[in-house]
Design a protein around this motif. Structure first.
Motif: not given
Length: 363
Positions: A115-137
């Motif tokens: 569809t070309g639609k964005i399913l999920k996006e965010g910054n690595y400083q955000d705890l949600s929705p991807f806690f592991m991205r926050w933890l990586y940073s």
């Protein structure tokens, strides 16, 4: 002279441990938690990897052009992950043009290829929705941007000196430990803690040296003025070349080349870089995507081929150091080993602190 050196090393070892012990524990624990980051993300976010297939797909080039218009002031865009199967999504990583030294510049975008639609996006400083991205940073910068990366590099150096001084202090016990002759002694609380500290320290010294030195090495740029340089805001440059055509061409120019990621410039003058694995690359620390094929961002024509083996020493060693640090060179058993041994800096910090308190009659 040996006794003086040992006495000096003992005092220095204790000072280093007390000063940075908490951070040894913190970085070891967070590093262990990150070993299976990608597996955990895929497991806990099925909506990104269990899509409903359709007859037609939106091209990667169309998705790129949508993202470069809707996300301003970028350094570059990276097609970070192609769909692994017909149910999977695209993942783009956007590198923001950093305006403040404490700003987090990493941004992720997942896009539905049908569809070309964005399913999920965010910054690595955000705890949600991807806690592991926050933890990586958090692991490499404490979520403090450039100053955090500098501090992390300094902690890596402190740990290296702590390991060197610890080796001097416990050098006589190495052979005993390696021959399994230095077991735990439970005579009293201090003896138990002391032998535990010594045994774990001896068996993990090489691993921790590698882990913390590579952590320093990966952040070494922040020790120079180059690492602190900020750039003024700009309008994203949009490449004229077709991204899908460039990816397809990369497979033709080098037979057996496996494209894994694509770096797309957001400033004029830089080439498109298709990163991946060359068929001739066999060294275990050069697996993944260290080799590159470059294309002109305007014409889409091939400009150069850069197998990792032909790149300079710094670029080769950077990739090898990165692979060593994250344990991405031996499958899941290496990751499990890293997960377990990554906890040893925390154990050494706690046991070292208990020994210091006992010595000062506070424990």
């Amino acid at each position: 002279m040996k006794r003086k050196i040992t006495k000096w090393a003992f005092k220095f070892h204790g000072c280093l441990g007390l000063t940075a012990g908490f951070f040894f524990l913190l970085f070891g624990l967070t590093g262990s938690m990150l070993m299976f980051r990608s597996n955990m993300e895929r497991h806990f976010n099925p909506e990104l990897h269990h899509l409903t297939p359709a007859s037609k797909q939106v091209s990667a080039d169309q998705i790129y052009r949508m993202l470069v218009r809707t996300h301003p002031n970028l350094q570059k865009l990276v097609l970070h992950d192609f769909p692994q199967d017909k149910y999977d999504s695209y993942e783009f990583m956007l590198y923001k043009n950093q305006q403040h030294v404490t700003e987090n510049y990493l941004y992720y975008v997942f896009v539905n290829p049908y569809t070309g639609k964005i399913l999920k996006e965010g910054n690595y400083q955000d705890l949600s929705p991807f806690f592991m991205r926050w933890l990586y940073s958090f692991h490499y910068s404490l979520q403090l941007g450039i100053p955090g990366k500098l501090f992390t590099g300094m902690v890596g150096l402190v740990m290296v000196f702590s390991l060197i001084t610890g080796t001097i202090v416990y050098r006589k016990h190495f052979w005993e430990a390696f021959r399994w002759q230095a077991g735990l002694k439970f005579k009293n609380r201090r003896t138990t803690v002391s032998t535990l500290h010594r045994i774990i320290g001896v068996w993990s010294v090489l691993f921790n040296f590698i882990l913390f030195f590579t952590g320093f090495w990966l952040n070494r740029k922040e020790f120079t003025s180059v690492g602190w340089k900020l750039h003024p805001p700009h309008v994203n440059y949009v490449i004229s070349a077709n991204l899908d055509a460039v990816i397809a061409e990369s497979k033709k120019v080098v037979k057996g080349f496996q494209p894994i990621a694509v770096n797309i410039p957001a400033t004029q003058g830089d080439d498109i870089m298709v990163r991946g694995h060359m068929p001739q690359t066999t060294f275990f620390l050069l697996q993944g995507k260290p080799s590159s094929i470059f294309f002109n961002a305007t014409t889409g024509r091939l400009t150069r081929i850069a197998p990792i083996e032909q790149q300079n020493f710094e670029k080769r060693s950077d990739w090898e150091v990165y692979q060593l640090h994250i344990g991405a060179y031996g499958g899941n058993w290496i990751k499990w080993l890293y997960l377990v041994l990554g906890l040893t800096p925390g154990v050494l910090s706690v046991t070292g602190a208990l020994l210091w308190l006992k010595r000062n009659r506070k424990y």
